[in-house]
Design an enzyme around this catalytic site. Structure first.
Site, PDB file in Angstrom:
ATOM      1  CB  ALA A   1      -0.919   0.002   1.216  1.00 54.55           C
ATOM      2  N   PRO A   2       0.422   2.328  -0.639  1.00 54.56           N
ATOM      3  CG  PRO A   2      -0.964   3.919  -1.620  1.00 54.56           C
ATOM      4  CD  PRO A   2      -0.831   2.455  -1.407  1.00 54.56           C
ATOM      5  N   GLY A   3       2.293   4.998   0.962  1.00 55.14           N
ATOM      6  CA  GLY A   3       2.470   5.654   2.252  1.00 55.14           C
ATOM      7  C   GLY A   3       3.752   5.208   2.925  1.00 55.14           C
ATOM      8  CB  ILE A   4       5.487   6.480   5.952  1.00 55.89           C
ATOM      9  CG1 ILE A   4       5.696   7.878   5.352  1.00 55.89           C
ATOM     10  CG2 ILE A   4       6.682   6.078   6.804  1.00 55.89           C
ATOM     11  CD1 ILE A   4       5.788   8.977   6.381  1.00 55.89           C
TER      12      ILE A   4
ATOM     13  CE  LYS B   1      -3.184  -1.549   9.714  1.00 58.76           C
ATOM     14  NZ  LYS B   1      -3.786  -0.429  10.507  1.00 58.76           N
TER      15      LYS B   1
ATOM     16  CG  LEU C   1       8.826   1.450  12.759  1.00 55.13           C
ATOM     17  CD1 LEU C   1       9.328   2.111  14.041  1.00 55.13           C
ATOM     18  CD2 LEU C   1       9.988   1.129  11.830  1.00 55.13           C
TER      19      LEU C   1
ATOM     20  CG  ASP D   1     -15.550  -2.215  12.395  1.00 51.59           C
ATOM     21  OD1 ASP D   1     -14.997  -2.670  13.410  1.00 51.59           O
ATOM     22  OD2 ASP D   1     -16.520  -2.765  11.848  1.00 51.59           O
TER      23      ASP D   1
END
Length: 600
Positions: free
Chosen positions: A325-328, A346, A331, A381
């Site tokens: 997925a895009p983004g930073i 996730k 960790l 959610d």
């Protein structure tokens, strides 16, 4: 010659089906009792008890599933339960559901029990309900209460019909000024009909059970006039000066969708036929998936089952590939997505680099905390799944390599499938850091200001619900399609009541002032709000808007005050609709404000 299946003959299969259905019926009976108790808590204003019971209700389903699993494992030996028996269990179960009032929920309960007993190789339509079997289209209640009541303004007048609508709910409490409130609701609804003739079929349809959550009761209905239909929601609240009142009427579809958002805790609604409530609500929100509507009604397992069916359908009718997925990159989690599907997946990593100090079990506990907590419209959610099979052909090599590198204990390749042993699925949003960067790059100061305003409002709403986000960096917040900022990274979340909000001590000398590390002791749950600006406000424009709207977030005194109110048992007001549409903020009310004690 036509061939017919042989008659069902296994007594064991019949008995297993009966045990599972009895388990579901017990679950739904307790579920309805909890929803019925919500009315009493609303009328008696026992808010903290209501919140506690709402949290307990979430666990009802898993308790009943485990009771069934234990009963079956105690009663039968594994060698008795052949494939033929399990196939027949499903067929007996289908027969038992032909007159059932919640067949779709009972099918999902069957799946939950079987998936706790059977290996994942049995997770197909021969043994479980991968696809639903029985129609829920025309199920009618048996308990004597219709799904919705109908009123006819053409016969009785709009104001009289609205008065009957409210009084028929028979709340145990007097209204402060019901005539005034009804007049305000009528005026708002008449604006919807402006320029339209009154059709012969004009009617008000309102669901028979109010929707309860925290301090509010919501009357949900629609105004029908000819070929036009207008959804509406009327919140009923308690005034601090005593008595009930109607706070507003929501008629804007966007506001109704936000009220029933995936970012709020579940409503308590007494329903004999939940599918009929879903059908009615879809006429108000046709773009909202059925699965999400089941979830907002407190039937989160049905929502989860419906979501997974939608996902399988999407996979069968798409060809793009999963990718990071895009983004930073975080960790704690590796996040991947299918570009054509509006959700992200996730997976918790096996190990976490510094400065993270946590474990997979602790992260799962944080997500469980959110599941049982009131999300006040500011926390997404999350759907939790185990042993999810993905087509290997839909995974990019880069994604599969990263998953095997950072979470090898959760990834298995089985022929043409990738099995993920545990994951979370959330609605996809634009990370706030990307939103703000794009707004500044485009020179869109209004968009930048909106993002910062919403960010601070999100934090304040979370605080009202006794939630401290922990990691407040912009990358941990997302922006929905409606432009609402929502928190979605839960691994450092804490209760406000467990945090110690401190002022940074005055340096004793120059060495203290220049020290790279704090010279004063810092305990685990110590929080220093003065430091937030160091990490959040490096951008001058962002700092300007933040200080304009949310400067108090940088003071420990503000946080301590909120904590004291929480510890004192006060339930803060968080409204699930804009303040400006409330009647007490309208000049037309002609009254002083009646402060509410309602929270979203």
């Amino acid at each position: 010659m036509q061939h017919f299946p042989k008659l069902l003959s296994s007594q064991i299969a019949f008995d297993i089906a009966r045990v599972i259905l009895d388990g579901f019926d017990k679950h739904y009976r307790l579920f309805r009792q909890s929803s019925q108790a919500a009315r009493r808590h609303f009328e008696q204003m026992t808010w903290t008890v209501a919140q506690a019971e709402a949290r307990e209700r979430i666990a009802f389903y898993d308790h009943r599933v485990q009771e069934c699993v234990q009963a079956l494992e105690d009663e039968y030996d594994e060698e008795e339960l052949t494939d033929a028996v399990w196939r027949e269990v499903k067929l007996h179960y289908i027969g038992m559901l032909t007159e059932h009032r919640q067949p779709e929920l009972a099918e999902t309960f069957f799946n939950s029990v079987c998936c706790n007993i059977l290996h994942r190789t049995y997770f197909n339509n021969d043994f479980i309900f991968v696809w639903p079997t029985l129609s829920t289209e025309y199920i009618e209640p048996r308990d004597g209460m219709p799904v919705y009541r109908v009123y006819y303004p053409g016969k009785d007048g709009l104001r009289a019909s609205l008065t009957r609508m409210v009084t028929n709910f028979q709340f145990n409490g007097e209204f402060v000024d019901l005539d005034r409130d009804i007049a305000l609701v009528e005026a708002r609804l008449r604006t919807l009909l402006a320029g339209q003739p009154t059709e012969a079929n004009q009617q008000i349809q309102v669901l028979s059970s109010p929707f309860y959550r925290n301090k509010g009761a919501y009357l949900v209905g629609k105004l029908v006039n000819g070929n036009h239909s207008y959804g509406f929601v009327v919140p009923v609240l308690h005034s601090r000066v005593g008595g009930l009142y109607l706070d507003t009427v929501l008629t804007d579809s966007g506001q109704i969708i936000l009220l029933f958002s995936f970012t709020r805790a579940y409503f308590l609604v007494d329903m004999e036929v939940p599918s009929a409530y879903v059908k009615f609500l879809r006429t108000l929100m046709p773009s909202k998936p059925r699965s999400e509507i089941y979830t907002i009604l407190g039937l989160q397992k049905q929502g989860k089952a419906g979501f997974y069916r939608d996902f399988l359908h999407h996979l069968a009718h798409s060809s793009d590939r999963f990718a990071i997925a895009p983004g930073i990159r975080g960790l704690v989690m590796v996040v991947f997505a299918l570009p054509s599907f509006p959700y992200v997946f996730k997976v918790i990593k096996d190990f976490f680099p510094a400065p993270k100090e946590t474990t997979r079990e602790l992260v799962k506990e944080k997500y469980l905390l959110v599941k049982y907590h009131d999300r006040v419209g500011r926390m997404a959610d999350t759907l939790e799944y185990s042993n999810v099979a993905f087509p290997r052909s839909r995974f990019s090599d880069e994604l599969l390599a990263e998953l095997k590198q950072v979470a090898p204990s959760l990834i298995e390749e089985d022929r043409d499938q990738v099995i993920v042993r545990h994951l979370y699925i959330e609605r996809r949003m634009t990370p706030l850091n990307i939103w703000l960067t794009e707004a500044e790059a485009a020179g869109d100061d209004a968009k930048l200001e909106h993002g910062v305003l919403e960010y601070g409002n999100a934090i304040k709403d979370l605080v009202a619900a006794n939630i401290f986000p922990g990691d407040m960096l912009y990358k941990n917040f997302g922006v929905t399609r409606q432009g609402r900022v929502v928190f979605y990274d839960y691994d450092e979340i804490e209760y406000i009541s467990d945090c110690n909000f401190r002022d940074i001590p005055t340096p004793r000398n120059e060495e203290d002032e220049m020290a790279s590390e704090p010279w004063y002791p810092v305990a685990k749950n110590d929080v220093f709000p003065e430091q937030f600006g160091v990490f959040l406000l490096g951008n001058l424009k962002v700092r300007h808007y933040f200080m304009k709207y949310h400067a108090e977030l940088l003071t420990a005194a503000w946080w301590r005050q909120k904590k004291e109110r929480i510890l004192a048992g006060q339930v803060e007001d968080v409204f699930p609709y804009p303040q400006e549409i409330r009647f007490i903020n309208q000049e037309a009310s002609g009254t002083s404000a009646l402060p509410t004690a309602q929270a979203a």
